[in-house]
Design a protein around this motif. Structure first.
Motif, PDB file in Angstrom:
ATOM      1  N   MET A   1       0.837  -1.202   0.000  1.00  0.00           N
ATOM      2  CA  MET A   1       0.000   0.000   0.000  1.00  0.00           C
ATOM      3  C   MET A   1       0.870   1.249   0.000  1.00  0.00           C
ATOM      4  SD  MET A   1      -3.025  -0.921   2.686  1.00  0.00           S
ATOM      5  CE  MET A   1      -3.988  -2.426   2.535  1.00  0.00           C
ATOM      6  N   ASP A   2       1.930   1.220   0.777  1.00  0.00           N
ATOM      7  CA  ASP A   2       2.839   2.369   0.821  1.00  0.00           C
ATOM      8  C   ASP A   2       3.458   2.622  -0.551  1.00  0.00           C
ATOM      9  OD1 ASP A   2       2.348   2.683   3.533  1.00  0.00           O
ATOM     10  OD2 ASP A   2       4.058   1.442   4.135  1.00  0.00           O
ATOM     11  N   LYS A   3       3.879   1.556  -1.216  1.00  0.00           N
ATOM     12  CA  LYS A   3       4.482   1.708  -2.542  1.00  0.00           C
ATOM     13  C   LYS A   3       3.467   2.198  -3.569  1.00  0.00           C
ATOM     14  CE  LYS A   3       8.236  -1.673  -2.176  1.00  0.00           C
ATOM     15  NZ  LYS A   3       8.839  -2.895  -2.781  1.00  0.00           N
ATOM     16  N   ALA A   4       2.222   1.753  -3.437  1.00  0.00           N
ATOM     17  CA  ALA A   4       1.194   2.119  -4.411  1.00  0.00           C
ATOM     18  C   ALA A   4       0.913   3.616  -4.428  1.00  0.00           C
ATOM     19  CB  ALA A   4      -0.092   1.356  -4.113  1.00  0.00           C
ATOM     20  N   GLU A   5       1.220   4.293  -3.324  1.00  0.00           N
ATOM     21  CA  GLU A   5       0.984   5.747  -3.280  1.00  0.00           C
ATOM     22  C   GLU A   5       1.724   6.482  -4.384  1.00  0.00           C
ATOM     23  OE1 GLU A   5       1.643   7.643   0.410  1.00  0.00           O
ATOM     24  OE2 GLU A   5       0.656   6.089   1.606  1.00  0.00           O
ATOM     25  N   HIS A   6       2.807   5.904  -4.899  1.00  0.00           N
ATOM     26  CA  HIS A   6       3.652   6.595  -5.862  1.00  0.00           C
ATOM     27  C   HIS A   6       3.507   6.044  -7.276  1.00  0.00           C
ATOM     28  CE1 HIS A   6       5.435   8.284  -2.271  1.00  0.00           C
ATOM     29  NE2 HIS A   6       5.660   7.058  -1.822  1.00  0.00           N
ATOM     30  N   VAL A   7       2.554   5.168  -7.494  1.00  0.00           N
ATOM     31  CA  VAL A   7       2.346   4.568  -8.816  1.00  0.00           C
ATOM     32  C   VAL A   7       1.315   5.403  -9.586  1.00  0.00           C
ATOM     33  CG1 VAL A   7       1.573   2.518 -10.064  1.00  0.00           C
ATOM     34  CG2 VAL A   7       2.923   2.275  -7.967  1.00  0.00           C
ATOM     35  N   PRO A   8       1.592   5.762 -10.853  1.00  0.00           N
ATOM     36  CA  PRO A   8       0.696   6.650 -11.605  1.00  0.00           C
ATOM     37  C   PRO A   8      -0.508   5.940 -12.215  1.00  0.00           C
ATOM     38  CG  PRO A   8       2.573   6.093 -12.966  1.00  0.00           C
ATOM     39  CD  PRO A   8       2.827   5.461 -11.615  1.00  0.00           C
ATOM     40  N   ALA A   9      -1.224   5.166 -11.404  1.00  0.00           N
ATOM     41  CA  ALA A   9      -2.448   4.524 -11.866  1.00  0.00           C
ATOM     42  C   ALA A   9      -3.606   5.510 -11.759  1.00  0.00           C
ATOM     43  CB  ALA A   9      -2.733   3.275 -11.035  1.00  0.00           C
ATOM     44  N   ASP A  10      -4.644   5.298 -12.568  1.00  0.00           N
ATOM     45  CA  ASP A  10      -5.841   6.127 -12.467  1.00  0.00           C
ATOM     46  C   ASP A  10      -6.669   5.736 -11.249  1.00  0.00           C
ATOM     47  OD1 ASP A  10      -5.531   7.696 -14.894  1.00  0.00           O
ATOM     48  OD2 ASP A  10      -5.867   5.821 -15.951  1.00  0.00           O
ATOM     49  N   ALA A  11      -6.541   4.464 -10.833  1.00  0.00           N
ATOM     50  CA  ALA A  11      -7.273   3.988  -9.666  1.00  0.00           C
ATOM     51  C   ALA A  11      -6.433   2.949  -8.930  1.00  0.00           C
ATOM     52  CB  ALA A  11      -8.611   3.384 -10.089  1.00  0.00           C
ATOM     53  N   LEU A  12      -6.536   2.960  -7.613  1.00  0.00           N
ATOM     54  CA  LEU A  12      -5.924   1.929  -6.785  1.00  0.00           C
ATOM     55  C   LEU A  12      -7.038   1.045  -6.246  1.00  0.00           C
ATOM     56  CD1 LEU A  12      -3.321   4.000  -4.718  1.00  0.00           C
ATOM     57  CD2 LEU A  12      -2.961   2.739  -6.851  1.00  0.00           C
ATOM     58  N   LEU A  13      -6.815  -0.263  -6.318  1.00  0.00           N
ATOM     59  CA  LEU A  13      -7.814  -1.224  -5.876  1.00  0.00           C
ATOM     60  C   LEU A  13      -7.223  -2.058  -4.738  1.00  0.00           C
ATOM     61  CD1 LEU A  13     -10.511  -2.800  -6.303  1.00  0.00           C
ATOM     62  CD2 LEU A  13      -9.201  -4.316  -7.804  1.00  0.00           C
ATOM     63  N   PHE A  14      -7.806  -1.956  -3.570  1.00  0.00           N
ATOM     64  CA  PHE A  14      -7.337  -2.721  -2.426  1.00  0.00           C
ATOM     65  C   PHE A  14      -8.172  -4.004  -2.338  1.00  0.00           C
ATOM     66  CE2 PHE A  14      -6.300   1.697  -1.718  1.00  0.00           C
ATOM     67  CZ  PHE A  14      -4.926   1.586  -1.586  1.00  0.00           C
ATOM     68  N   ASP A  15      -7.483  -5.115  -2.478  1.00  0.00           N
ATOM     69  CA  ASP A  15      -8.150  -6.396  -2.668  1.00  0.00           C
ATOM     70  C   ASP A  15      -8.348  -7.135  -1.349  1.00  0.00           C
ATOM     71  OD1 ASP A  15      -9.256  -8.578  -4.015  1.00  0.00           O
ATOM     72  OD2 ASP A  15      -7.302  -9.569  -4.176  1.00  0.00           O
ATOM     73  N   LEU A  16      -9.588  -7.514  -1.084  1.00  0.00           N
ATOM     74  CA  LEU A  16      -9.915  -8.344   0.068  1.00  0.00           C
ATOM     75  C   LEU A  16     -10.287  -9.757  -0.347  1.00  0.00           C
ATOM     76  CD1 LEU A  16     -12.163  -5.814   2.062  1.00  0.00           C
ATOM     77  CD2 LEU A  16      -9.707  -6.258   2.345  1.00  0.00           C
ATOM     78  N   GLU A  17     -10.251 -10.026  -1.647  1.00  0.00           N
ATOM     79  CA  GLU A  17     -10.748 -11.307  -2.147  1.00  0.00           C
ATOM     80  C   GLU A  17      -9.621 -12.301  -2.426  1.00  0.00           C
ATOM     81  OE1 GLU A  17     -13.531 -13.322  -5.562  1.00  0.00           O
ATOM     82  OE2 GLU A  17     -11.964 -11.896  -6.026  1.00  0.00           O
ATOM     83  N   ASP A  18      -9.287 -12.515  -3.692  1.00  0.00           N
ATOM     84  CA  ASP A  18      -8.413 -13.632  -4.069  1.00  0.00           C
ATOM     85  C   ASP A  18      -7.001 -13.547  -3.508  1.00  0.00           C
ATOM     86  OD1 ASP A  18     -10.387 -14.930  -5.400  1.00  0.00           O
ATOM     87  OD2 ASP A  18      -9.770 -14.320  -7.412  1.00  0.00           O
ATOM     88  N   SER A  19      -6.480 -12.342  -3.299  1.00  0.00           N
ATOM     89  CA  SER A  19      -5.093 -12.221  -2.833  1.00  0.00           C
ATOM     90  C   SER A  19      -4.963 -12.341  -1.310  1.00  0.00           C
ATOM     91  CB  SER A  19      -4.495 -10.888  -3.300  1.00  0.00           C
ATOM     92  OG  SER A  19      -5.120  -9.798  -2.642  1.00  0.00           O
ATOM     93  N   VAL A  20      -6.069 -12.583  -0.618  1.00  0.00           N
ATOM     94  CA  VAL A  20      -6.053 -12.670   0.847  1.00  0.00           C
ATOM     95  C   VAL A  20      -6.534 -14.061   1.269  1.00  0.00           C
ATOM     96  CG1 VAL A  20      -6.956 -11.712   3.003  1.00  0.00           C
ATOM     97  CG2 VAL A  20      -6.501 -10.197   1.056  1.00  0.00           C
ATOM     98  N   ALA A  21      -5.716 -14.752   2.045  1.00  0.00           N
ATOM     99  CA  ALA A  21      -6.096 -16.074   2.539  1.00  0.00           C
ATOM    100  C   ALA A  21      -7.275 -15.968   3.498  1.00  0.00           C
ATOM    101  CB  ALA A  21      -4.906 -16.719   3.252  1.00  0.00           C
ATOM    102  N   ASP A  22      -8.044 -17.049   3.592  1.00  0.00           N
ATOM    103  CA  ASP A  22      -9.236 -17.034   4.442  1.00  0.00           C
ATOM    104  C   ASP A  22      -8.911 -16.622   5.874  1.00  0.00           C
ATOM    105  OD1 ASP A  22     -10.800 -17.791   2.329  1.00  0.00           O
ATOM    106  OD2 ASP A  22     -10.916 -19.916   2.904  1.00  0.00           O
ATOM    107  N   ARG A  23      -7.794 -17.098   6.406  1.00  0.00           N
ATOM    108  CA  ARG A  23      -7.451 -16.796   7.801  1.00  0.00           C
ATOM    109  C   ARG A  23      -7.116 -15.324   8.011  1.00  0.00           C
ATOM    110  NH1 ARG A  23      -2.865 -19.175   5.621  1.00  0.00           N
ATOM    111  NH2 ARG A  23      -0.975 -17.901   5.752  1.00  0.00           N
TER     112      ARG A  23
END
Length: 280
Positions: A12-34
């Motif tokens: 998240m810290d690194k994403a602050e400096h990326v020139p994307a039009d939108a940042l998407l914080f993922d709670l689904e596939d990239s996060v394990a159930d636990r």
């Protein structure tokens, strides 16, 4: 749109400096159930702190069928959130349920009704066969995305480098989005090291009518920005088309010639749309 795992604060810290039009914080596939609850809490805490720099902030919650969607939305809906990227949308029903939740949360939290937009992931054979209905289901729907991995799994087919298996779903999704007056975003390329493949797929998606691409690595963002932005030569040609057509209109002509090709109203309108995208 750059996807950031909701459990990785360093990302998240690194994403602050990326020139994307939108940042998407993922709670689904990239996060394990636990880790679902911890990721939800982390994203809820970080969203209000993140400097936008003109970007949109989205969250991908878990799907309606998981039983976690309500908790995810309750945690993240607030003034900092611009939208949700809703996964596993098999038809209008999932969108309408999410719309009801968002409407309630907007009301109780003093947000403008409809402020939180939705981008819907079309990720199954069923979802594709109902995409036209889905694209018109709720007013807050801003775009649809193709989830190629889940789609091909639902079809029982393999993903290939050439992606011929995605020709039909890409074309149908882009056409459905255009007919409904919303956007279409192409899904990710999982091999984030292969910039040649990413560039080729982004270029092809744009040719089909997509307006952007979902990125899973910061290095892909610059490639997507380059491929989906109108190129200088395209802008100059569009300007010449508009000038030639309008000059013809003033002379009472419905079509004119330019560089040995006919310019009629559809060609003119396409050029106007490109100039508007370049300006905006």
């Amino acid at each position: 749109m750059l996807s950031v795992p909701g459990i990785r604060e360093r990302f998240m810290d690194k994403a602050e400096h990326v020139p994307a039009d939108a940042l998407l914080f993922d709670l689904e596939d990239s996060v394990a159930d636990r880790d679902k609850a911890a990721a939800r809490a982390l994203v809820a805490r970080r969203l209000p702190e993140l400097p936008k720099h003109g970007r949109l902030l989205y969250v991908r919650p878990n799907g309606l069928d998981t039983g976690l969607l309500e908790q995810d939305l309750d945690a993240v809906v607030g003034p900092a959130l611009d939208g949700v990227h809703l996964p596993k949308v098999h038809g209008p029903e999932e969108l309408r349920a999410a719309d009801h939740y968002l409407t309630f949360l907007e009301r109780v939290r003093g947000l403008e009704p409809g402020r939180i937009r939705i981008i819907a992931w079309i990720e199954s054979a069923e979802g594709l066969t109902r995409v036209e209905e889905t694209c018109r289901a709720v007013p807050r729907l801003a775009a649809v995305s193709l989830g190629a991995e889940d789609y091909t799994a639902s079809m029982g087919i393999q993903r290939t480098r050439e992606a011929r298996e995605l020709e039909y779903p890409r074309a149908r999704l882009a056409a459905a989005a255009a007919a409904a007056g919303i956007g279409a975003m192409d899904g990710p390329e999982s091999d984030y090291r292969d910039t040649e493949l990413f560039t080729a797929q982004a270029r092809h998606a744009r040719a089909l009518g997509f307006r952007g691409k979902y990125c899973i690595h910061p290095d892909q963002v610059a490639l997507a920005n380059r491929e989906f932005a109108p190129q200088p030569a395209e802008v100059e040609q569009a300007r010449r088309v508009v000038e030639a057509y309008r000059a013809g209109e003033r002379a009472g002509l419905g079509a004119v010639g330019l560089d040995g090709a006919m310019v009629d109203r559809p060609v003119y309108l396409r050029a106007v749309a490109l100039l508007e995208r370049a300006a905006g």
